[in-house]
Design an enzyme around this catalytic site. Structure first.
Site, PDB file in Angstrom:
ATOM      1  CE  LYS A  83     -16.929  -4.053  14.743  1.00  9.11           C
ATOM      2  NZ  LYS A  83     -18.246  -3.309  14.974  1.00  9.11           N
ATOM      3  CG  ASP A 126     -17.314 -11.930  18.173  1.00  9.24           C
ATOM      4  OD1 ASP A 126     -16.269 -10.987  17.370  1.00  9.24           O
ATOM      5  OD2 ASP A 126     -18.437 -11.504  17.843  1.00  9.24           O
ATOM      6  CD1 TRP A 158     -22.514  -6.322  18.203  1.00 16.71           C
ATOM      7  CD2 TRP A 158     -22.815  -7.693  17.087  1.00 16.71           C
ATOM      8  NE1 TRP A 158     -22.353  -5.625  17.778  1.00 16.71           N
ATOM      9  CE2 TRP A 158     -22.609  -6.836  16.332  1.00 16.71           C
ATOM     10  CE3 TRP A 158     -22.961  -8.692  15.846  1.00 16.71           C
ATOM     11  CZ2 TRP A 158     -23.436  -6.103  14.967  1.00 16.71           C
ATOM     12  CZ3 TRP A 158     -23.209  -8.147  14.396  1.00 16.71           C
ATOM     13  CH2 TRP A 158     -23.550  -7.071  14.119  1.00 16.71           C
TER      14      TRP A 158
END
Ligand SMILES: Cc1ncc(COP(=O)(O)O)c(C=O)c1O
Length: 358
Positions: free
Chosen positions: A194, A170, A102
């Protein structure tokens, strides 16, 4: 309905059952209007209450001061990779901490608009830990990090001190899973799917000072100020997505907020890692000091048994245990809504599988 399977998917992921029951109950009649939430105007009084409540609950749960704005955007965390870079780097330089897949995607987008300095990387350790030394540049516009790498299962336990350079994170896969000091960051973003809802909503928490630095030449939709000024209603937002986020935030508050949620998350991760440490049959991939409490990535020593493991896990009611396609192996994503009882049942299954195949 027979017993629901335990959902280990990395995202979209498990939601609290009480929240889903509430959605079901209210689905055809939102707020006594006789209309469903999916056919409700984003300008309606009922949705206005939802939006305000979602913002207030976010501030309360994360202990966010009035120096920050809270907005709900679209485009996922992936669009934030670009928006952060376009707004705040804009041809200049930014530092990125490289911790896995990511972070790599964020870096790729950063490179399209400016000069990216990799201030630290754990690539030489196959991203099995977060870096412990940093080479920050004094002229960076910001430092970007990924608080939890969903694919390789590593997580920052503490965040680096970046001095006067704004820290941007993030937090897609560990948002609201533990207490953090928001004041350490100038911006935090996270896809909701999530820990705090379903896909289609991205939470952005941004300091007022940061907004003053944004690139004024960008198209309207790409500027943070647009969404702040219009209170996340510049264009049609994901009405049902924000409605679900608000319900999940309510569930977090009702369950004792960050303190209680973090305690349970610690316990869930501890039992699973303790078991992994106690056997020769399985092994965890992350180094101890960087282990993620959200995504537990592991393998069977005899890798050939993994397909069989995934199949049998599914037959026994444990779904989504296969590792990310880029890495292989196995992964148990145990976000906020995943119950401790489910982790314990899964360990029993693992023990049984070991007994039969070890
Ligand atoms: C840490 C992290 N960042 C970014 C993303 C991308 O999020 P989205 O699909 O919402 O763009 C994900 C998705 O799983 C993620 O886990």
């Amino acid at each position: 309905m027979s017993k629901r399977p335990y959902n280990f998917y990395a995202g979209p992921a498990i939601l609290p059952l009480d929240v889903m029951k509430k959605i079901q109950k209210e689905f055809l009649d939102f707020d006594g209007t006789g209309l469903s939430i999916v056919e409700t105007s984003h300008r309606s009084k009922g949705f206005d209450t939802v939006m305000k409540q979602a913002r207030e609950r976010t501030k309360k749960i994360m202990n966010i001061s009035d120096d920050y704005h809270v907005v709900f955007l679209q485009g996922g965390a992936s669009l934030q990779f670009s928006m952060v870079a376009m707004n705040f780097m804009n041809g200049k330089k930014a530092d990125y901490i490289h911790t896995g897949e990511w972070a790599k995607k964020a870096i790729k987008e950063g490179k399209t608009v400016g000069d990216v300095n990799i201030a630290a990387s754990s690539e030489d350790k196959k991203f099995s830990c977060v870096p412990d030394t940093y080479n920050f540049s004094s002229d960076a516009q910001y430092v970007h990090l990924t608080s939890n790498e969903t694919i390789n299962g590593i997580q920052f336990q503490a965040f680096p001190d970046t001095g006067n350079v704004p820290l941007v994170a993030d937090m897609s896969s560990d948002i609201m899973s533990r207490k953090i000091n928001v004041n350490q960051f100038k911006m935090i973003y996270a896809g909701a799917q999530k820990n705090i809802g379903t896909s289609g909503v991205t939470l952005v928490v941004i300091h007022k000072d940061m907004v003053t630095r944004e690139n004024a030449k960008l198209p309207t939709m790409l500027k943070y100020s647009t969404h702040i000024e219009k209170e996340s209603l510049y264009n049609t937002p994901s009405v049902i997505g924000i409605y679900i986020v608000n319900l999940v935030l309510g569930w977090i508050v009702d369950n004792g907020g960050m303190e209680a949620i973090e305690k349970t998350n610690n316990e869930k991760a501890a039992v699973l890692y303790d078991y992994l440490d106690s056997t020769e049959f399985y092994y965890g991939l992350a180094e101890k000091q960087s282990r993620s409490k959200m995504n537990i990535v592991f393998r069977i020593k005899n890798n050939d048994l993994e397909d069989q493991f995934v199949e049998q896990a599914k037959a026994n009611g444990f779904i989504g245990i296969k590792g990310h396609r880029s890495l292989g192996g196995l992964r148990a994503s145990i976000y906020n809504a995943f119950p401790l009882e489910g982790v314990k049942d899964f360990i029993s299954f693992m023990k049984d599988f070991e007994k039969k195949n070890g």
